[in-house]
Design a protein around this motif. Structure first.
Motif, PDB file in Angstrom:
ATOM      1  N   ARG A   1      -1.471  -3.494   1.926  1.00  0.00           N
ATOM      2  CA  ARG A   1      -1.819  -2.569   0.796  1.00  0.00           C
ATOM      3  C   ARG A   1      -2.859  -1.512   0.561  1.00  0.00           C
ATOM      4  O   ARG A   1      -3.048  -1.330   1.898  1.00  0.00           O
ATOM      5  CB  ARG A   1      -2.971  -3.938  -0.238  1.00  0.00           C
ATOM      6  N   LEU A   2      -2.324  -0.697   0.148  1.00  0.00           N
ATOM      7  CA  LEU A   2      -2.956   0.687  -0.366  1.00  0.00           C
ATOM      8  C   LEU A   2      -4.320   0.438  -1.195  1.00  0.00           C
ATOM      9  O   LEU A   2      -3.614   0.474  -3.070  1.00  0.00           O
ATOM     10  CB  LEU A   2      -2.063   1.848  -0.096  1.00  0.00           C
ATOM     11  N   PHE A   3      -5.308   1.164  -1.224  1.00  0.00           N
ATOM     12  CA  PHE A   3      -6.263   0.867  -2.885  1.00  0.00           C
ATOM     13  C   PHE A   3      -7.737   1.966  -2.377  1.00  0.00           C
ATOM     14  O   PHE A   3      -7.741   2.291  -1.741  1.00  0.00           O
ATOM     15  CB  PHE A   3      -6.805  -0.597  -2.952  1.00  0.00           C
ATOM     16  N   ARG A   4      -8.384   2.120  -3.285  1.00  0.00           N
ATOM     17  CA  ARG A   4      -9.641   2.696  -3.804  1.00  0.00           C
ATOM     18  C   ARG A   4     -10.319   1.838  -3.271  1.00  0.00           C
ATOM     19  O   ARG A   4     -10.139   1.128  -3.614  1.00  0.00           O
ATOM     20  CB  ARG A   4      -8.936   3.654  -5.348  1.00  0.00           C
ATOM     21  N   VAL A   5     -11.208   2.562  -2.378  1.00  0.00           N
ATOM     22  CA  VAL A   5     -12.538   2.009  -2.213  1.00  0.00           C
ATOM     23  C   VAL A   5     -13.784   2.575  -2.421  1.00  0.00           C
ATOM     24  O   VAL A   5     -13.984   4.178  -2.726  1.00  0.00           O
ATOM     25  CB  VAL A   5     -12.770   1.647  -1.026  1.00  0.00           C
ATOM     26  N   PRO A   6     -14.669   2.467  -2.558  1.00  0.00           N
ATOM     27  CA  PRO A   6     -16.121   3.364  -3.299  1.00  0.00           C
ATOM     28  C   PRO A   6     -16.846   3.932  -2.168  1.00  0.00           C
ATOM     29  O   PRO A   6     -18.238   4.515  -2.504  1.00  0.00           O
ATOM     30  CB  PRO A   6     -16.977   2.191  -3.869  1.00  0.00           C
ATOM     31  N   PHE A   7     -16.128   4.128  -1.206  1.00  0.00           N
ATOM     32  CA  PHE A   7     -16.967   5.257  -0.093  1.00  0.00           C
ATOM     33  C   PHE A   7     -15.947   6.152   0.608  1.00  0.00           C
ATOM     34  O   PHE A   7     -14.638   5.964   0.741  1.00  0.00           O
ATOM     35  CB  PHE A   7     -17.758   4.069   1.143  1.00  0.00           C
ATOM     36  N   GLU A   8     -16.547   7.282   1.278  1.00  0.00           N
ATOM     37  CA  GLU A   8     -15.790   7.960   1.975  1.00  0.00           C
ATOM     38  C   GLU A   8     -16.574   7.527   3.640  1.00  0.00           C
ATOM     39  O   GLU A   8     -17.459   7.747   3.441  1.00  0.00           O
ATOM     40  CB  GLU A   8     -16.016   9.137   1.739  1.00  0.00           C
ATOM     41  N   ALA A   9     -14.896   7.733   4.623  1.00  0.00           N
ATOM     42  CA  ALA A   9     -16.015   7.963   5.498  1.00  0.00           C
ATOM     43  C   ALA A   9     -15.492   9.365   6.319  1.00  0.00           C
ATOM     44  O   ALA A   9     -14.930   9.895   6.448  1.00  0.00           O
ATOM     45  CB  ALA A   9     -15.325   6.992   7.051  1.00  0.00           C
ATOM     46  N   TRP A  10     -16.760  10.039   7.545  1.00  0.00           N
ATOM     47  CA  TRP A  10     -16.329  11.168   7.566  1.00  0.00           C
ATOM     48  C   TRP A  10     -16.693  11.945   9.230  1.00  0.00           C
ATOM     49  O   TRP A  10     -18.406  10.600   9.977  1.00  0.00           O
ATOM     50  CB  TRP A  10     -17.471  11.926   6.996  1.00  0.00           C
TER      51      TRP A  10
END
Length: 878
Positions: free
Chosen positions: A646-655
Motif C-alpha cells: 500500500r501507499l498512503f499519507r502519514v502525518p510526519f516527514e523524515a529528514w
C-alpha cells in the motif's frame, strides 16, 4: 512374636528409599534488585538466575560509566545423590530441565513448603545501602528493607556489640532500637532465599533435591578499585530433606559475553579457583548487539573463594556430548568435571573425545599469557589457536555430603580487570583475584570491614583544567604520596562522579587512549586520583575537567548515557525546553529526551523495536522526524511479492539534516527528505493509517507501527513525492494497492544505500492522538564533529584520497582522506550507482564505510569537494 511386630522389624531392615518431596504449585519469582555503585551495576533475581530475567539481559555493567557488560547471563547450579538417585537444580535460559528451577522462600523440615500453593510471601529481595543505615543513625526513618531485614531467614546481622544476632524464629527482623544492624559489604547489600521444591520440573520424572538456598550479595563502594569493580555472593545451601545428600556440588553457569560475544575465549586458573573470559585479540567487537570494550579489552572471572573442584566450557553445537547440558544427568556430569555425556576431559585439542592428553576436571587451565598448553591460545598437539567466538562455561565447588539440616557455604567473586592489552588483562585479573582472596581469607571481605585508606589525596599535575584533546591519547600525572602502594585514576562524565571508569596505576602517571572516553562529545569529562594502600583506596583528590574528543560512527549520548534522541520542538510548535527546564537533554543539547522517556508534554515516548536498530552507520549526519499537517507518503510492504503493498499519507516527514552541532539551529541547505516505509499489519483496516495501534509484535501498550527510512535515488525526493501524490490522489480510499505507479514510486527508494532511521516507533502515554503531535520535531543526534579546541584538525591544503584498507574488504572499509573544504565520499558500483554516500567536513580524517550490506564486487571510492575529485578502486568479498 506377633505378625505386626515381624512386619515392623522387616521394615526396619529395609534401606531407606529415596524421598520424593511433593512439589508445590508456586509461580516463578519476579522480584529483582540492582547492586548499583558509581563503578558498576548488577541486576539480581530470586529464581537462581543472575543478570538475566524479567526481560533483562546482560544486566551487569562495569565500568558503569561506559555501560559495557562482560556477562550476558549466569546462574546457580546444584546437584547430588539422594539415596543414589541423581537430582539437580539450577537456573538457565535454555535447557528445559534447568529453566529456573528455584522458587521464592524457605523450606520446612522434610523439604516441605510453608505454603505449597503460594510462595509469593517470599518473592522479595531485601536491599540495604550504607546510606540507609546512616540515615537511621542520624535519627531518620528506616527504609522498608532495613526495617524488615530478615534475620530469621538468614540475613547477616550483628548486635550493638558487633556479635552475630542469634536466630530464634523465621519471622525475626532487626531490632534497630536495640542496636542491631545488617552486615553490609561496603556498599549496597542484598539478601534473598530460594528453594527447589516450589513447582514441578519440566524434565519427566525429575525430583527436587529438597534444598533451601540463602543468598547474600553485595557491591563494595569503598576499598581499592579491584573491589569496587567486583561483586560478591555468599550461597548457603541447607539440606531440608530427611535423608542425606551425598556427592553434592554447588556450581555456577555463565554465558560471559565480554562486550561483543563473537570474539571471546575462556580459560581457568586452578590455583586461584577461577574460570574467566578474555578477548581473542586486542580489539573487542563490532559484531555484537551490546556496547563493546574497544581497545584494550578487559578480562572477567568467576572466582570461587571457598574451594574449587573443576570447570568446563560449552561448545556451540547442541548435538554432541560437549554441548550445553540439557538433562539433569548432563548437568551433574558437568558439576563432577566430566563432559555432558559423562566422558572424561583430556588436556589435548578441544578436550572432547580425545585419546591423548592427561585426564583432568578443568578445561583450558594453561596460561594464555605465556602460551603454555593447555589453553585456547595453545591447544597442544600442533593445533592452531582457537578462533574467538561465543563461549559459555561452568565451574563447581568441592563436593560435600549434607546430612539432614546441614548446610554448606560457597563464596563467589565476580572480578573485572583491564590491563595494557588483552593478555595483560589476564595478568591484571590474577592480581585482582589474589587481593580478593586475601581479603576473604583474613575475614575482611564478608564481615563489612572494607574501608577507606588513610594516605593523603594526591595533588594533580596535568592536564590543566579544561585542556582539550582531539583523537589523541591523554597523559594524566600527579604528585607522589608517601605511603602509597599505587593509585587509582577515575574518569566520569559528570562532576559528581555518579558513574566512574577507573584504572589502577602503579606509578604517578598514566596515558589513556581515546577509547576510555565517551565518543562524539564536546562536553568535558572529569578526572581525579586516589592513593592505594594494599586493598584500600584513599580519599579522592580534587577533580579537573578535560575535553577529549573521540569520533565514532554511533549516536551521540547524553551525560547519563541515554541516546541523544530529543524533541527540539513540542507539539503545537512551541519550545520543548522552557527556560531552566530540568528535562533531560535540555541543558546539554537543547532538546528534551524522548528516547524511552516522556516528551515535553508527557504525550508519548519513542522506543526501538529492537536494540539492533539505530542510525549508527550514518554518522556524522543527524536526522529529524517532523510532524506536519501535510505529512509525507509512506508505503507498507514486507518485501514479499505475494504481500499486499500500500501507499498512503502519514502525518510526519523524515529528514537527513546533515551534521548539526548539538543545540544549534538546523541549516536547511543540506537537508534531504527521506522515503518512509512502515511495517505491515495483520488487517487491511490498519494498513492504510498511521496512529497509535496495537503493535504487530511486542510492545507494552498502544504504539505506532515501526518505521524504516530510505534515501531517494539521487537524493531526489521530489520525484518520489510527485509519483506518490498522484497514486494516492487517484485512489478513492487514498490508499492504493500495488499498481505500476505505486511500484514506480517504491522503486525510487535507494534500498542498497541503507536505512538511516530503522525500527523507531512512538508509544502513547497521554490522551493525545497522533494528530495532536502536529508541529513536534524529534532530532536524532548521531555525532558532534564541531569541537572547539586547539587539537581540532587543521584545514587541508589539497584534496587527497589515501589507499583504502583492508582491500579486499568484508565488513568495513577505512579510507584516509584530506579535504580543503566540505565534501562527500562515495562508494560507486560498476553501473555508476552510489551504494554508500557520506558527507564530510574539511580536514584530515579516516572514514569508515560499512560494506556489510553490499554485494561482492569491484567498486570505486570517489572523493569529491568544490576543489576537485579523486578516485580509487577497492574490492568487496564475501
Amino acid at each position: 512374636m506377633t505378625r505386626s511386630l515381624l512386619a515392623l522389624l522387616a521394615l526396619a531392615l529395609v534401606p531407606a528409599l529415596a524421598v520424593a518431596q511433593t512439589p508445590g504449585s508456586c509461580t516463578l519469582g519476579v522480584a529483582q534488585a540492582d547492586l548499583a555503585t558509581p563503578d558498576l551495576s548488577a541486576r539480581l533475581f530470586n529464581m537462581g538466575s543472575l543478570f538475566f530475567g524479567n526481560g533483562s539481559q546482560a544486566a551487569y555493567t562495569v565500568p558503569r560509566g561506559r555501560g559495557t557488560s562482560p556477562v550476558f547471563a549466569a546462574g546457580l547450579w546444584a546437584g547430588g545423590r539422594v539415596n543414589g538417585e541423581v537430582r539437580t537444580a539450577g537456573g538457565n535460559y535454555g535447557a528445559p530441565s534447568l529453566a529456573f528451577t528455584f522458587w521464592p522462600g524457605p523450606l520446612d523440615a522434610g523439604a516441605a513448603l510453608p505454603n505449597p500453593a503460594d510462595c509469593s510471601a517470599y518473592d522479595r529481595i531485601w536491599l540495604v545501602t550504607p546510606q540507609d543505615v546512616a540515615a537511621v543513625e542520624a535519627g531518620g526513618t528506616p527504609s522498608t528493607d532495613l526495617r524488615e531485614w530478615p534475620v530469621g531467614l538468614g540475613a547477616p546481622a550483628v548486635n550493638a556489640q558487633g556479635q552475630p544476632v542469634p536466630v530464634v524464629s523465621r519471622g525475626q527482623i532487626l531490632d534497630l532500637a536495640g542496636g542491631e544492624r545488617p552486615v553490609l559489604g561496603g556498599g549496597p547489600t542484598a539478601f534473598w532465599v530460594m528453594n527447589d521444591v516450589g513447582n514441578v520440573r519440566t524434565e519427566a520424572g525429575q525430583q527436587p533435591l529438597g534444598i533451601e538456598v540463602q543468598v547474600t550479595a553485595f557491591a563494595p563502594a569503598v576499598g581499592a578499585l579491584v573491589f569496587r569493580q567486583s561483586t560478591f555472593y555468599r550461597y548457603t545451601v541447607v539440606n531440608r530433606n530427611s535423608v542425606p545428600i551425598t556427592d553434592f556440588h554447588v556450581g555456577f553457569f555463565s554465558d560471559p559475553d565480554l562486550g561483543d560475544a563473537t570474539d571471546d575465549r575462556v580459560g581457568a586458573d586452578t590455583t586461584r579457583g577461577m574460570a574467566y573470559v578474555y578477548n581473542a585479540d586486542n580489539e573487542d567487537g563490532g559484531n555484537g548487539s551490546f556496547p563493546t570494550y574497544g581497545t584494550p579489552p578487559p578480562a572477567f572471572g568467576f572466582d570461587l573463594l571457598t574451594g574449587f573442584y573443576g570447570s568446563s566450557y560449552f561448545a556451540s553445537s547442541q548435538s554432541s556430548g560437549n554441548a550445553d547440558p540439557r538433562l539433569s544427568s548432563e548437568v551433574y556430569n558437568r558439576l563432577r568435571g566430566l563432559w555432558s555425556d559423562g566422558s572424561v576431559i583430556r588436556a589435548y585439542g578441544n578436550g572432547y573425545q580425545q585419546t591423548q592428553g592427561q585426564v583432568v576436571r578443568t578445561t583450558y587451565p594453561g596460561d594464555p599469557v605465556t602460551g603454555t598448553p593447555w589453553s585456547e591460545v595453545n591447544p597442544g598437539g600442533g593445533f592452531p589457536p582457537n578462533p574467538g567466538g561465543d563461549r559459555r562455561f561452568m565451574l563447581s565447588a568441592t563436593p560435600v555430603t549434607l546430612a539432614p539440616g546441614a548446610s554448606t557455604t560457597v563464596d563467589l567473586a565476580l572480578v573485572f580487570a583491564q590491563g595494557a592489552d588483552y593478555l595483560d588483562s589476564i595478568t591484571a585479573l590474577r592480581a585482582a583475584s589474589d587481593l580478593v582472596q586475601a581479603a576473604h581469607d583474613d575475614g575482611t571481605l564478608f564481615s563489612g570491614q572494607l574501608g577507606v585508606g588513610t594516605a593523603a589525596a594526591p595533588t594533580l599535575i596535568a592536564p590543566a583544567e579544561n585542556a582539550s584533546f582531539y583523537e589523541t591519547p591523554v597523559t594524566f600525572s600527579w604528585a607522589p604520596v608517601a605511603g602509597a602502594t599505587g593509585y587509582t585514576i577515575e574518569i566520569s562524565p559528570t562532576a559528581d562522579f555518579a558513574t566512574v571508569d577507573g584504572e589502577s596505576v602503579s606509578g604517578t602517571s598514566v596515558t589513556l587512549s581515546p577509547t576510555h572516553f565517551p565518543g562524539n562529545r564536546t562536553e568535558p569529562v572529569f578526572w581525579r586520583v586516589r592513593t592505594t594502600q594494599g586493598s584500600l583506596d584513599g580519599p579522592p583528590s580534587a577533580s579537573r575537567a578535560v575535553r577529549v574528543y573521540r569520533y565514532v560512527r554511533a549516536p551521540l549520548t547524553l551525560a547519563s548515557g541515554a541516546l541523544a534522541y530529543v524533541e527540539t520542538t513540542a507539539p503545537g510548535g512551541g519550545p520543548a525546553c522552557e527556560p531552566n527546564d530540568p528535562d533531560e537533554g535540555c541543558s546539554e543539547v537543547g532538546g528534551d529526551l524522548v528516547f524511552e522517556s516522556l516528551n515535553s508534554t508527557g504525550a508519548y515516548r519513542m522506543i526501538l523495536r529492537s536494540s539492533s536498530y539505530a542510525p549508527y552507520d550514518f554518522a556524522p549526519n543527524d536526522f529529524e522526524i517532523r510532524f506536519t499537517a501535510r505529512g509525507s507518503y509512506a508505503y507498507a510492504a514486507s518485501g514479499n511479492s505475494t504481500d499486499v503493498q500500500r501507499l498512503f499519507r502519514v502525518p510526519f516527514e523524515a529528514w537527513d539534516i546533515g551534521p548539526t552541532a548539538p543545540g544549534s539551529v538546523n541549516d536547511p541547505s543540506d537537508d534531504v527528505q527521506l522515503i518512509v516505509r512502515l511495517t505491515r499489519t495483520s488487517t487491511e483496516a490498519e494498513m492504510c493509517r498511521y496512529d497509535f495501534v496495537t503493535p504487530v509484535s511486542g510492545g507494552s501498550g498502544p504504539v505506532t507501527r515501526f518505521m524504516t527510512t530510505y534515501y531517494p535515488v539521487g537524493n531526489d525526493y521530489a520525484a518520489y513525492d510527485a509519483l506518490a501524490a498522484a497514486a494516492v490522489a487517484a485512489d478513492p480510499a487514498g490508499c492504493p494497492t500495488a499498481n505500476p505507479t505505486v511500484a514506480a514510486a517504491r522503486a525510487l527508494a535507494d534500498v542498497p544505500r541503507g536505512r538511516p532511521l530503522d525500527g523507531f516507533q512512538f508509544e502513547k502515554v497521554g490522551a493525545q492522538s497522533i494528530a495532536d503531535l502536529d508541529g513536534a520535531i524529534v532530532r536524532f543526534y548521531t555525532s558532534d564533529r564541531a569541537v572547539a579546541s586547539e587539537g581540532a584538525p587543521a584545514a587541508a591544503s589539497a584534496l587527497r584520497l589515501g589507499a583504502a584498507f583492508p582491500n579486499p574488504a568484508t565488513a568495513s572499509l577505512t579510507v584516509p582522506v584530506s579535504l580543503p573544504t566540505a565534501g562527500r565520499l562515495r562508494l560507486v558500483d560498476v553501473l555508476g550507482r552510489s551504494v554508500v554516500d557520506v558527507r564530510l567536513e574539511a580536514g584530515e580524517q579516516r572514514v569508515r564505510l560499512d560494506t556489510r550490506a553490499i554485494a561482492a564486487g569491484v567498486y570505486a571510492v570517489v572523493l569529491e569537494s568544490e576543489t576537485g575529485r579523486a578516485v580509487r578502486t577497492v574490492t568487496v568479498v564475501r
